[in-house]
Design a protein around this motif. Structure first.
Motif, PDB file in Angstrom:
ATOM      1  N   SER B 289       0.717  -1.066   0.145  1.00 26.84           N
ATOM      2  CA  SER B 289      -0.041   0.016  -0.063  1.00 26.84           C
ATOM      3  C   SER B 289       0.654   1.310   0.099  1.00 26.84           C
ATOM      4  N   MET B 290       1.822   1.390   0.958  1.00 24.70           N
ATOM      5  CA  MET B 290       2.840   2.519   1.046  1.00 24.70           C
ATOM      6  C   MET B 290       3.525   2.528  -0.360  1.00 24.70           C
ATOM      7  N   GLU B 291       4.016   1.721  -0.992  1.00 27.15           N
ATOM      8  CA  GLU B 291       4.783   1.811  -2.013  1.00 27.15           C
ATOM      9  C   GLU B 291       3.747   2.175  -3.344  1.00 27.15           C
ATOM     10  N   GLN B 292       2.911   1.704  -3.510  1.00 32.39           N
ATOM     11  CA  GLN B 292       2.023   1.872  -4.701  1.00 32.39           C
ATOM     12  C   GLN B 292       0.852   3.076  -4.603  1.00 32.39           C
ATOM     13  N   GLN B 293       0.429   3.235  -3.525  1.00 35.08           N
ATOM     14  CA  GLN B 293      -0.806   3.935  -3.279  1.00 35.08           C
ATOM     15  C   GLN B 293      -0.334   5.166  -2.331  1.00 35.08           C
ATOM     16  N   GLY B 294       0.502   5.077  -1.481  1.00 35.37           N
ATOM     17  CA  GLY B 294       0.857   6.082  -0.429  1.00 35.37           C
ATOM     18  C   GLY B 294       1.918   6.894  -1.136  1.00 35.37           C
ATOM     19  N   GLY B 295       2.363   7.933  -0.291  1.00 39.05           N
ATOM     20  CA  GLY B 295       3.241   8.749  -0.354  1.00 39.05           C
ATOM     21  C   GLY B 295       3.389  10.126   0.392  1.00 39.05           C
ATOM     22  N   ILE B 296       4.347  10.953   0.003  1.00 40.33           N
ATOM     23  CA  ILE B 296       4.398  12.038   0.377  1.00 40.33           C
ATOM     24  C   ILE B 296       4.392  13.141  -0.383  1.00 40.33           C
ATOM     25  N   LEU B 297       3.497  14.286   0.090  1.00 33.10           N
ATOM     26  CA  LEU B 297       3.556  15.391  -1.075  1.00 33.10           C
ATOM     27  C   LEU B 297       3.900  16.489  -0.398  1.00 33.10           C
ATOM     28  N   LEU B 298       4.980  17.107  -0.921  1.00 34.56           N
ATOM     29  CA  LEU B 298       5.524  18.429  -0.329  1.00 34.56           C
ATOM     30  C   LEU B 298       4.944  19.731  -1.039  1.00 34.56           C
ATOM     31  N   VAL B 299       4.394  20.457  -0.216  1.00 34.39           N
ATOM     32  CA  VAL B 299       3.713  21.700  -0.612  1.00 34.39           C
ATOM     33  C   VAL B 299       4.347  22.942   0.118  1.00 34.39           C
ATOM     34  N   ASP B 300       3.824  24.163  -0.485  1.00 27.50           N
ATOM     35  CA  ASP B 300       4.379  25.231   0.062  1.00 27.50           C
ATOM     36  C   ASP B 300       3.960  25.794   1.423  1.00 27.50           C
ATOM     37  N   SER B 301       2.618  25.377   1.629  1.00 34.43           N
ATOM     38  CA  SER B 301       1.938  26.156   2.858  1.00 34.43           C
ATOM     39  C   SER B 301       0.953  25.135   3.314  1.00 34.43           C
ATOM     40  N   ILE B 302       0.442  25.244   4.563  1.00 35.65           N
ATOM     41  CA  ILE B 302      -0.790  24.766   4.889  1.00 35.65           C
ATOM     42  C   ILE B 302      -1.985  24.930   4.087  1.00 35.65           C
ATOM     43  N   GLU B 303      -1.836  26.309   3.598  1.00 31.36           N
ATOM     44  CA  GLU B 303      -3.185  26.529   2.620  1.00 31.36           C
ATOM     45  C   GLU B 303      -2.959  25.694   1.590  1.00 31.36           C
ATOM     46  N   ALA B 305      -1.725  22.640   1.319  1.00 35.11           N
ATOM     47  CA  ALA B 305      -2.229  21.316   1.783  1.00 35.11           C
ATOM     48  C   ALA B 305      -3.652  21.324   1.895  1.00 35.11           C
ATOM     49  N   VAL B 306      -4.455  22.217   2.301  1.00 35.43           N
ATOM     50  CA  VAL B 306      -5.543  22.196   2.451  1.00 35.43           C
ATOM     51  C   VAL B 306      -6.356  22.019   1.120  1.00 35.43           C
ATOM     52  N   ALA B 307      -5.840  22.852   0.200  1.00 32.34           N
ATOM     53  CA  ALA B 307      -6.457  22.879  -1.112  1.00 32.34           C
ATOM     54  C   ALA B 307      -6.313  21.560  -1.754  1.00 32.34           C
ATOM     55  N   VAL B 308      -5.049  20.796  -1.402  1.00 36.04           N
ATOM     56  CA  VAL B 308      -4.952  19.636  -2.048  1.00 36.04           C
ATOM     57  C   VAL B 308      -6.056  18.438  -1.505  1.00 36.04           C
TER      58      VAL B 308
END
Lengths: 428, 428
Positions: B289-303, B305-308
């Motif tokens: 699951s972690m390898e195929q469907q999971g992950g970490i997304l780096l964004v610029d701000s919490i704003e 992240a909330v939009a994502v």
């Protein structure tokens, strides 16, 4: 006239529509791939129209305004007021419950962001469809309502355009069919994708909605219209017959049924139906409906008639009986219930206020009229305090392990391992 | 780690399951035709069991009681209390509005009469499934709850049977698969047909539910579990990792995603995930699951992240950020939102009170958690007084004729032709 058993044993057969499904899936794939150009090409084929701009031209709205009478405009405004007032009662608030140990739980209600409304064009174009599908969305607080409505050979219904104007709907596309549903679901260069699609349509529209379900939300699938009238010996045969015919004129598949313990009423209604039928403009449709789907069921008592109504779960139910409120308490399933002699079904179709999009085919056993609820979502909210989690951690972990989910237990226990690194613990 | 664009461009492909659909339709037709005997025959084939009585034997319930600890029983009772209390807040009342001219309009809320609950058997048997599907029905006032749950080779889950007992569910059948869904939808000699079917199941159960939809109501189709965690630099990497894994262990297709502006947190979480993964009993599932469907997304701000989060509309959303209530106001779509560091997702799975049946696959844009609403219907009620109809008759008739529906207009006008034959007019 039937007896109860033979009446209840009639069941509509299901159809599969394999060929139509295939066509619809092809259209959806083409629009998904080809966007606006695919929509234009299908519009040329099916609506015999060369479309430049997909938007409904401003000039058409203005022409529509000139075509309707002031009287019609006044009636539509009054209807809008009535429908809006009724639906405002359906609005729901977010709520929260806060427990002593710092648990904070609740339910947040949000309008759906963007909704597409399908409005049929051509002969089945009803301004009331616009009101009944758009107003609940607006009352729910939906910010973006995009309407699609086909204008075959450039023809449009002035009432529909005026209704859209009166409601302040600005985003209107002159497209229809499966191609319009696909455009709403997947988006094109011109049309941004929506989150939910509502509104009635022909078989292709219904199949397209069910094909895009999951990608977007959809409303229920409406079957042919139905009315079931429970009436006693004091009901007026002329009024009863008129109410039956008001549904029968919709569609040869519409079903109009009288259930009564009074043979006298039954005979009077039969005669009145014949007499009235002869004079109706849509008499061919109404006759087919009355002969094939309609009828009169003689029962022993109003109790039995109500029991039949609960089994049928009709879209529209009229209670033309003494003390209808008493019987309302025994009604378990119906789309809309009309009480007493002064409430003919058509008052509910566009004017009184309640929605005319109602569950058909017995689905009132588990489904409800279109409402503000269909245009909001609810989110659960869960906040535990450190104290609450510390008190309950062991129990939550025990339950997780009983279900064989070790990582669930560890997510709770990880927080117990070191003291208060979380924000609402002081020691950071 | 991904960027926003490549993250959002990932879309799950749809599958058609043609072959499975065919099998399911064959099973449904056979059960519809053959009743109990067909159910017994499929149970022999699929569950390798010769069934006499379809009912779950009383002796099995008693054996289950003996198999669970007092501790487990106490936890399940506390969970039931929490879940019931939360769902009681969802109860809705009928309401009426009465206008000066004698119009009386309203909405009547009724429990669905009879509901079927599917509870998976075998390895995916979760007592929490029983609680989350049965309690809202009971709170809604549903009088008849019939449960089906397969017991392959005679094996049953003690937690499931104890949960059913604790809730007072008495009608339980030891059958599963498409045959159980068909039995609930159409009825057999032993099992009376229900009005709605809810509860999770494997692919065949899901396809069977969707095949009987229309005949009965069904709940939404659940996809693989999902968590999206929005976290800032102050979040604990160990806790964040544990929360991701609590979803990843469900299913190789489960999706566990962290969205954060903090590279430090991202790196910490990656390390913690590796470390914790190695020790999990379900590590193979969780890793896939972690390898195929999971992950970490780096964004610029919490704003951002909330939009994502709003675009993804995840089933579970954790806000591990400073002042989570402030950000909650910006969340538009999610199944359940978990606020702050002390609210790991598993607290919501069976204990806190909110329902764990949540919209997946982005459907939180238009769908909501399972709730008391799913076990009631609403009926509209319309009553006009003679005065109200007389005042409005001309307008209603005008609107009807504008829509080309003459018989609609006539149903209203028939009542204007002679004075007061109706019951609430005096002159009868």
């Amino acid at each position: 006239m039937w007896d109860v058993e033979s009446f209840l044993s009639r069941r509509r057969r299901g159809f599969r529509f394999e060929e139509e499904r295939r066509v619809v899936e092809e259209i959806i794939a083409a629009v998904r791939e080809g966007g606006d150009e695919a929509v234009r090409s299908y519009t040329k084929t099916f609506d015999r129209m060369e479309l430049g701009d997909l938007r409904m031209p401003e000039a058409w709205f203005e022409a529509a305004e000139a075509k309707v009478t002031d009287e019609f405009r006044a009636v539509i405004r009054e209807a809008i007021g009535n429908i809006r007032r009724f639906h405002e009662h359906q609005r729901r608030s977010s709520w929260f419950m806060s427990e002593e140990d710092g648990r904070f739980l609740g339910q947040v209600v949000r309008p759906i962001r963007r909704v597409g409304v399908y409005v049929p064009g051509g002969r089945a174009a009803y301004p009331s469809s616009v009101l009944m599908n758009v107003i609940p969305a607006q009352v729910a607080g939906v910010k973006e309502v995009a309407v699609v409505t086909p204008t075959p050979e450039g023809q449009w219904n002035p009432g529909v355009l005026v209704a859209l104007r009166e409601l302040g709907v600005r985003e209107v596309y002159r497209i229809g069919g499966a191609q319009a549903v696909a455009a709403l679901a997947f988006g094109t260069e011109t049309i941004r994708a929506v989150d939910k699609i509502v509104g009635p349509g022909n078989l292709y529209v219904a199949l397209a909605k069910s094909a895009v379900f999951g990608r977007v939300g959809i409303d229920m699938m409406a079957g042919p219209s139905e009315i079931l009238i429970v009436a006693d010996e004091a009901a007026d045969p002329e009024w009863t017959a008129a109410d039956l015919l008001s549904q029968a004129e919709h569609d040869p598949m519409a079903s109009a049924v009288l259930v009564t313990p009074s043979k006298t009423l039954a005979q009077g209604v039969m005669k009145a139906v014949e007499r009235r039928l002869a004079k109706l403009p849509r008499r061919d449709i109404a006759r087919q409906s009355m002969e094939q789907q309609g009828g009169i069921l003689l029962v022993d008592s109003i109790e039995e008639a109500v029991a039949v109504a609960n089994l049928v779960a009709p879209e529209h139910l009229e209670l033309m009986v003494a003390d209808p409120h008493r019987w309302l308490g025994m009604i378990e399933s119906a789309g809309a219930v009309f009480l007493g002699p002064w409430s003919p079904e058509p008052v509910g179709d566009y004017f009184a206020g309640p929605n005319h999009v109602l569950p058909t085919g017995g689905s009132a056993r588990f489904a409800s009229p279109l409402s503000v609820d269909d245009f909001v979502t609810r989110m659960s909210v869960i906040q535990y305090s450190e104290a609450a989690l510390r008190t309950q951690a062991a129990r939550i972990a025990l339950f997780a392990r009983a279900e064989g989910l070790e990582a669930h237990a560890q997510a709770v226990e990880a927080r117990m391992e070191r003291g208060g690194r979380g924000r609402d613990g002081a020691a950071r």
